[in-house]
Design an enzyme around this catalytic site. Structure first.
Site, mmCIF file in Angstrom:
data_model
loop_
_atom_site.group_PDB
_atom_site.id
_atom_site.type_symbol
_atom_site.label_atom_id
_atom_site.label_comp_id
_atom_site.label_asym_id
_atom_site.label_seq_id
_atom_site.Cartn_x
_atom_site.Cartn_y
_atom_site.Cartn_z
ATOM 1 C CB CYS A 2 -29.965 34.594 -19.512
ATOM 2 S SG CYS A 2 -28.731 35.900 -19.513
ATOM 3 N NE ARG A 27 -29.848 28.715 -18.485
ATOM 4 C CZ ARG A 27 -29.519 28.111 -19.613
ATOM 5 N NH1 ARG A 27 -29.579 26.780 -19.686
ATOM 6 N NH2 ARG A 27 -29.127 28.787 -20.672
ATOM 7 C CD1 TRP A 75 -23.045 36.286 -15.478
ATOM 8 C CD2 TRP A 75 -23.523 34.215 -14.841
ATOM 9 N NE1 TRP A 75 -21.965 35.820 -14.772
ATOM 10 C CE2 TRP A 75 -22.237 34.559 -14.371
ATOM 11 C CE3 TRP A 75 -24.028 32.954 -14.556
ATOM 12 C CZ2 TRP A 75 -21.442 33.669 -13.644
ATOM 13 C CZ3 TRP A 75 -23.233 32.073 -13.836
ATOM 14 C CH2 TRP A 75 -21.962 32.423 -13.384
ATOM 15 C CG ASN A 101 -29.646 32.596 -22.824
ATOM 16 O OD1 ASN A 101 -28.587 33.152 -22.582
ATOM 17 N ND2 ASN A 101 -29.771 31.279 -22.819
ATOM 18 N N GLY A 102 -28.499 35.470 -24.609
ATOM 19 C CA GLY A 102 -27.628 35.562 -25.769
ATOM 20 C C GLY A 102 -26.978 36.925 -25.861
ATOM 21 C CD GLU A 485 -8.284 16.636 -17.584
ATOM 22 O OE1 GLU A 485 -9.471 16.450 -17.223
ATOM 23 O OE2 GLU A 485 -7.370 16.959 -16.785
ATOM 24 C CE LYS A 489 -11.579 14.586 -16.168
ATOM 25 N NZ LYS A 489 -10.472 14.856 -15.320
ATOM 26 C CD GLU A 492 -10.096 12.789 -11.976
ATOM 27 O OE1 GLU A 492 -10.199 13.672 -11.116
ATOM 28 O OE2 GLU A 492 -10.485 12.944 -13.152
ATOM 29 C CG HIS A 508 15.077 11.509 -22.107
ATOM 30 N ND1 HIS A 508 16.425 11.772 -21.978
ATOM 31 C CD2 HIS A 508 14.667 12.137 -23.247
ATOM 32 C CE1 HIS A 508 16.823 12.541 -22.981
ATOM 33 N NE2 HIS A 508 15.775 12.774 -23.760
ATOM 34 C CE LYS A 614 -17.001 18.979 -10.016
ATOM 35 N NZ LYS A 614 -16.412 18.399 -11.227
#
Length: 619
Positions: A2, A27, A75, A101-102, A485, A489, A492, A508, A614
């Protein structure tokens, strides 16, 4: 997620607040509202479901103005995204108004208490209880500040609040317990906001409220105390960013900013979805019934790139916590085979943007075969969220850097929440286990913050290895997705060839690559007292010894205090201990930073690496 904006001063309050809310649109939100008080102490509120333009239209049709006010983008967590549930909220007398907010965890008990003293509630939100609570204390003491202080001491949860009252002209009280609150210091005017951008065009002098602090803003001054009333001295700072730097939050690159936003992204993704008291998970936006979730006999996961790695980590979470078999597919391959799917199959699709072409195709193909589809996505209203039967939104905020960071960790958190939810429904988790996992999740953002505050050594590692031509990343069990990952990164953004591999597969083939020039990053963590985790640790430790025996250079990602594996590593990156299933969130962050610093040293375009976009919206 929020957004809060407040203003007291000599400017026209409505344009200041609306412009500030516009700067917080990143947000995410599903409704918006504004409350202002004029010189006659008359309070006026406008609210609207949907985008900010709907609120602006409501104001155009029925103008309002005042000398001070507060605004909000919401939200939804408690209560549907409707105009009625949109903030600001007021008490039944109409003299106290709040934006929030929360999550107020004990709002049900507080509502029951207040109903006994003739308070009437008109919304489904947890926020409304704050306005009523302040008004209740105003009945006993006319001091607005005292009433707010007494009220916030009754609240449990995390919350940022801005509160106004017709009884206290030209005054805004701001409160922080968790979500950020920024105070802007002008000449005869003061601002409150959830982030710096809404304030920056008015003043560059700001300070951040600390947890457990209250700020009282008037036209003449701002004063900060703790919840008990003791004076606090805020640390004022001057923001020197130009507009582009403002977007980057003072960081050199969007990617670095987004790495450092991960504690907030994790908090926002968890917020309002899990009870620490019971361990129960609450998921919104579901057209899949509990009975259907119980009936699925297997789960398929389809995703691309980083999201596929999150899905692979989710496999470990779902199989361990919900005891349901899980397969993980590249969405780009899913549509080119003839998968066995029926109404007993749940497909989980994962996409940061919600517009990934291959993932949309997998979703549609599965639905044609009778499967139900749950999406994990960062963009409300995207194609994937519109076509799914249910969505778990990751509240990571906009991710500008092409190499995904905070979206990845938020996706893993969303999958962890879903695994807990499914485990509870299927009876594979008892309350004690669920509460343990909830507590581990609650502690995670603080651990991430500590990890980020101690990351200087990664720049030294980057200085040593930025000229390397190859990297190998190893992990076993749930650390294997982290190895994948970490390698992704690096390749990329630095254009260094890197491979992620299961540590158990070294014999292996990959052993042939090891020599004194090859950096080998090994993720070796464990959860104390967890026998399978400790066994995995011992086996991976043997892989470290094996690499060293072949003159390989080992960079170990280890738990703090791990002396056994430390003794075998050339370099060590320490991370805090955590539960086994959450350790990938902590382990991946230093690998993100290592890739970032290596790319910077190599002169690469970190935010926009060559040949990549993106969001992959075409095959």
């Amino acid at each position: 997620m929020c957004g809060i904006v407040g203003y007291v001063g000599n400017k026209q309050v409505v344009p200041v607040i609306i412009d500030g809310l516009r700067k917080l649109e990143y947000r995410g939100y599903d409704s918006a509202g504004i409350a202002v008080v004029d010189e006659a102490h008359h309070l006026d509120i406008r609210r609207a479901e949907g985008k900010l333009r709907n609120l602006e239209e409501a104001i155009r049709l029925k103008p309002l103005d005042g000398t001070y006010g507060i605004g909000h983008t919401r939200w939804a967590t408690h209560g549907r995204p409707t105009e009625e549930n949109a903030h600001p909220h007021r008490d039944c007398t109409g003299r106290v108004v709040v934006v929030h907010n929360g999550i107020i965890e004990n709002y049900v008990k507080l509502k029951d208490r207040l109903r006994a003293t003739d308070h009437r509630f008109v919304t489904e939100t947890d926020t409304e209880v704050v306005a009523h609570l302040v008004e209740e204390y105003l009945r006993e003491d006319p001091s607005f500040e005292t009433a707010v202080r007494r009220a916030v001491r009754d609240l449990r949860g995390i919350f940022a609040l801005s509160i106004i009252s017709t009884e206290e002209p030209d005054t805004i009280i701001a409160v922080r317990q968790g979500p950020p609150v920024v105070i802007g210091l002008g000449d005869g005017e003061y601002f409150v906001a959830s982030d710096i951008p809404p304030i920056l065009q008015h003043t560059r002098d700001v300070f951040f409220l600390g947890d457990g602090e209250i700020a009282v803003l008037t036209r003449d001054s701002v004063r900060v105390t703790d919840f008990e009333g003791d004076i606090r001295e805020p640390q004022q700072q001057r923001i020197t960013w130009d507009p582009i730097m403002a977007e980057k939050g003072g960081f050199k690159h969007f990617m670095l900013k987004e790495i450092y936003e991960q504690p907030r992204a994790v908090r926002d993704t968890v917020q309002g979805r899990i009870s620490l008291d019971t361990g129960k998970v609450y998921l919104e936006q579901m057209d899949i019934t509990e009975a259907e979730f119980k009936s699925f006999d297997r789960v398929l996961v389809a995703a691309c790139g980083t999201s596929w790695h999150a899905g692979l980590a989710g496999k470990y979470m779902l199989e361990q916590l919900a005891r349901v078999p899980v397969e993980v597919d590249y969405a780009s391959e899913f549509r080119y085979r003839d998968p066995v799917i029926d109404e007993k199959t749940l497909l989980v699709v994962i996409s940061q943007s919600g517009e990934t072409a291959d993932t949309i195709a997998a979703l549609r193909g599965a639905k044609e075969r009778g499967a139900r589809v749950l999406s994990v996505c960062n963009v409300q209203g995207s194609m994937i969220t519109r076509e799914s039967d249910g969505t778990i939104l990751t509240h990571a905020g906009p991710e500008i850097g092409v190499a995904s960071t905070k979206a990845f960790t938020s996706q893993m958190i969303a999958l962890y929440l879903f695994a807990l939810y499914l485990g509870n429904l299927r009876g594979t988790l008892d309350e004690t286990q669920a509460k343990y996992h909830a507590q581990q999740l609650a502690e995670l953002p603080v651990k991430i913050e500590r990890l980020l505050s101690e990351s200087d050594s990664l720049e030294e590692l980057a200085r040593e290895f930025h000229r390397s031509t190859d990297f190998l990343y190893l992990g076993r069990g749930i650390n294997f997705p982290v190895a994948l990952e970490g390698a992704l990164k690096l390749k990329e953004i630095s254009y260094i060839h890197a491979e992620g591999y299961p540590a158990g597969e070294m014999k292996h083939g990959p052993n042939a690559l090891i020599d004194e020039r090859l950096p080998v990053v090994v993720i070796n963590t464990k959860e104390a007292g967890n026998q399978p985790s400790e066994l995995r640790y011992e086996k991976t430790h043997s892989n470290i010894v094996e690499v060293k025996a072949r003159e390989g250079v080992v960079i170990g990602v280890l738990n703090e205090g791990d002396e056994m594996s430390r003794a075998e590593c050339n370099h060590v990156i320490e991370i805090p201990e955590s539960s086994d299933l959450l350790s990938p969130v902590l382990a991946v962050i230093p690998l993100q930073l290592l890739a970032y610093h290596i790319a910077v040293r190599r002169g690469c375009d970190v935010d926009q690496p060559r040949n990549l976009a993106k969001s992959v919206t075409v095959e």
